[in-house]
Design a protein around this motif. Structure first.
Motif, PDB file in Angstrom:
ATOM      1  N   LEU A 341      13.853  -4.521   5.371  1.00  0.00           N
ATOM      2  CA  LEU A 341      13.090  -3.803   6.391  1.00  0.00           C
ATOM      3  C   LEU A 341      11.708  -3.365   5.943  1.00  0.00           C
ATOM      4  O   LEU A 341      10.812  -3.206   6.771  1.00  0.00           O
ATOM      5  CB  LEU A 341      13.884  -2.567   6.843  1.00  0.00           C
ATOM      6  N   ARG A 344       8.403  -5.538   6.984  1.00  0.00           N
ATOM      7  CA  ARG A 344       7.941  -5.650   8.369  1.00  0.00           C
ATOM      8  C   ARG A 344       7.975  -4.344   9.138  1.00  0.00           C
ATOM      9  O   ARG A 344       7.322  -4.229  10.184  1.00  0.00           O
ATOM     10  CB  ARG A 344       8.784  -6.698   9.116  1.00  0.00           C
ATOM     11  N   ARG A 345       8.707  -3.331   8.625  1.00  0.00           N
ATOM     12  CA  ARG A 345       8.799  -2.063   9.347  1.00  0.00           C
ATOM     13  C   ARG A 345       8.156  -0.902   8.599  1.00  0.00           C
ATOM     14  O   ARG A 345       7.955   0.158   9.175  1.00  0.00           O
ATOM     15  CB  ARG A 345      10.271  -1.734   9.632  1.00  0.00           C
ATOM     16  N   ARG A 349      10.256   3.843   7.768  1.00  0.00           N
ATOM     17  CA  ARG A 349      11.325   3.396   8.671  1.00  0.00           C
ATOM     18  C   ARG A 349      12.489   2.803   7.884  1.00  0.00           C
ATOM     19  O   ARG A 349      13.655   2.979   8.266  1.00  0.00           O
ATOM     20  CB  ARG A 349      10.776   2.373   9.662  1.00  0.00           C
TER      21      ARG A 349
END
Length: 410
Positions: A341, A344-345, A349
């Protein structure tokens, strides 16, 4: 609550006053109200309890206003059906805002079954919360004092932190105490180094050559005393927490098996959530209550925001801290989740997602009384199955390779 309450009361609680509105339904189905004001002393709250009993009130609702609701709750508990309601859920229609109208609005919503009570833990769990939350605050104050010491050293151009990884370790404290006592010779100060810091003698001498005057010595003396007092109180609090957590030793041991969860985080989880998972219909409800799941904001078929909702900030902070520790572990499910994650996040997050996964595990572990089951870093690859294989083959073929696959026999 699905039916109309015949006689209920709404309380608007403040520091010095409590506005009470008793609302009942008469024979024609019309609502009748009686309003009274009480103080918040014990005698006044007992008078409020007696008056509610005389009015034959069955349900009482109040806002969760700071800590002011707690004495009211404790004195009314066991005599009436109590609801502690999130203030955000009962906001009055704008205009004509008074304490009396607030109590009337609460009573009206309660009578028609439009209020849902918040989770109020038993007194024993509330005491555990007081201890663990106080520890969190005391650790924060301890860190603030340490940062102030570093600020004083920088003001005196003492670059000890550039050489020593821990300014407040055994070596660092000995050097600071020598500075307070009037020592300013870098050669002498560097002689207080212990352990591996001795090998950095030359760098230490250069870093300790500052301009420490009487003002700096006074500040360092005060801050070191404050630091010592803070550590002494923290040790005392830790002993008290360990005594209070003794009945939950088995559950704490299981929680400690989760990557990233240490003894302190496990204690915070037990104090904030408790052991009875029946109050949460599912793991998703628990994560929503803690504020560890994406929010829901959709309009005209468009999702506008997925930011997390407000929840239990003490539990949330502990879970994010545990997620950060878990992200540094090797060959674990949580580290693999973070790695998937973060690119890309973003890091924040990804940490919330790790905390969400930890809380999911906590729910099933406490509900079923089982230990932690590690899925391993290859769990996501197993879920992907053939899709991952096809993607890898496609990428190799794009580079000009001819790929032949042969399944390995175990």
């Amino acid at each position: 609550m699905d039916v109309i309450v015949q006689c209920c009361c709404g309380l608007d609680v403040h520091k010095r006053t409590v506005q009470a509105c008793v609302r009942r339904v008469d024979g024609q189905g019309q609502g009748q109200e009686q309003i009274r004001s009480f103080g918040t002393t014990t005698g006044q709250l007992l008078a409020l309890s007696d008056w509610l009993g005389q009015q034959q009130v069955s349900h009482v609702a109040m806002e969760s206003t700071g800590v002011y609701w707690k004495p009211v709750w404790h004195l009314l508990q066991g005599q009436f059906t109590l609801l502690l309601v999130n203030a955000q859920h009962i906001k009055h229609v704008p205009g004509r805002k008074t304490d009396v109208k607030d109590s009337q609005w609460i009573a009206q919503l309660l009578q028609y079954g439009l209020l849902h009570g918040s989770f109020v833990p038993p007194s024993s769990q509330q005491q555990l919360r007081d201890l663990t939350r106080l520890r969190t605050q005391m650790i924060a104050r301890h860190s603030q004092t340490a940062n102030r010491i570093q600020k004083v050293l920088e003001d005196a151009n003492v670059k000890l932190a550039s050489v020593a990884s821990d300014v407040l370790g055994v070596s660092g404290r000995a050097m600071l105490q020598a500075m307070i006592d009037g020592q300013s010779d870098p050669q002498v100060l560097a002689g207080y180094a212990r352990g591996r810091l001795k090998a950095k003698a030359a760098a230490l001498r250069e870093a300790l050559e500052g301009r420490v005057d009487g003002h700096h010595r006074f500040l360092l003396s005060l801050l070191l005393e404050e630091l010592a007092d803070s550590e002494r109180l923290l040790e005392r609090l830790e002993r008290r927490i360990e005594e209070a957590m003794a009945p939950f030793a088995s559950e704490l041991t299981h929680l400690d098996e989760i990557p990233g969860v240490d003894a302190r985080v496990a204690q915070v989880i037990v104090a904030e959530v408790g052991l009875d998972m029946s109050r949460f219909p599912s793991a998703a409800h628990l994560c929503s209550w803690a504020g560890m799941c994406p929010g829901s904001h959709e309009s005209a078929g468009k999702r506008k925001s997925g930011r997390t909702c407000k929840g239990n900030r003490w539990l949330r902070a502990a879970l994010v801290q545990a997620g950060w520790a878990a992200s540094h572990t090797k060959q674990t499910y949580l580290s693999a989740l973070f790695g998937r994650l973060v690119g890309r996040r973003g890091k924040k997050r990804a940490l919330v997602a790790c905390g969400h996964s930890i809380l999911n595990s906590v729910y099933y572990m406490l509900r079923d009384g089982v230990g932690y089951k590690e899925l391993g870093s290859g769990h996501f690859d197993e879920l992907a199955g053939g899709r991952m294989t096809r993607n890898l083959v496609r990428r190799l073929e794009a580079q000009g390779y001819r790929v032949t696959l042969e399944k390995q026999v175990a």
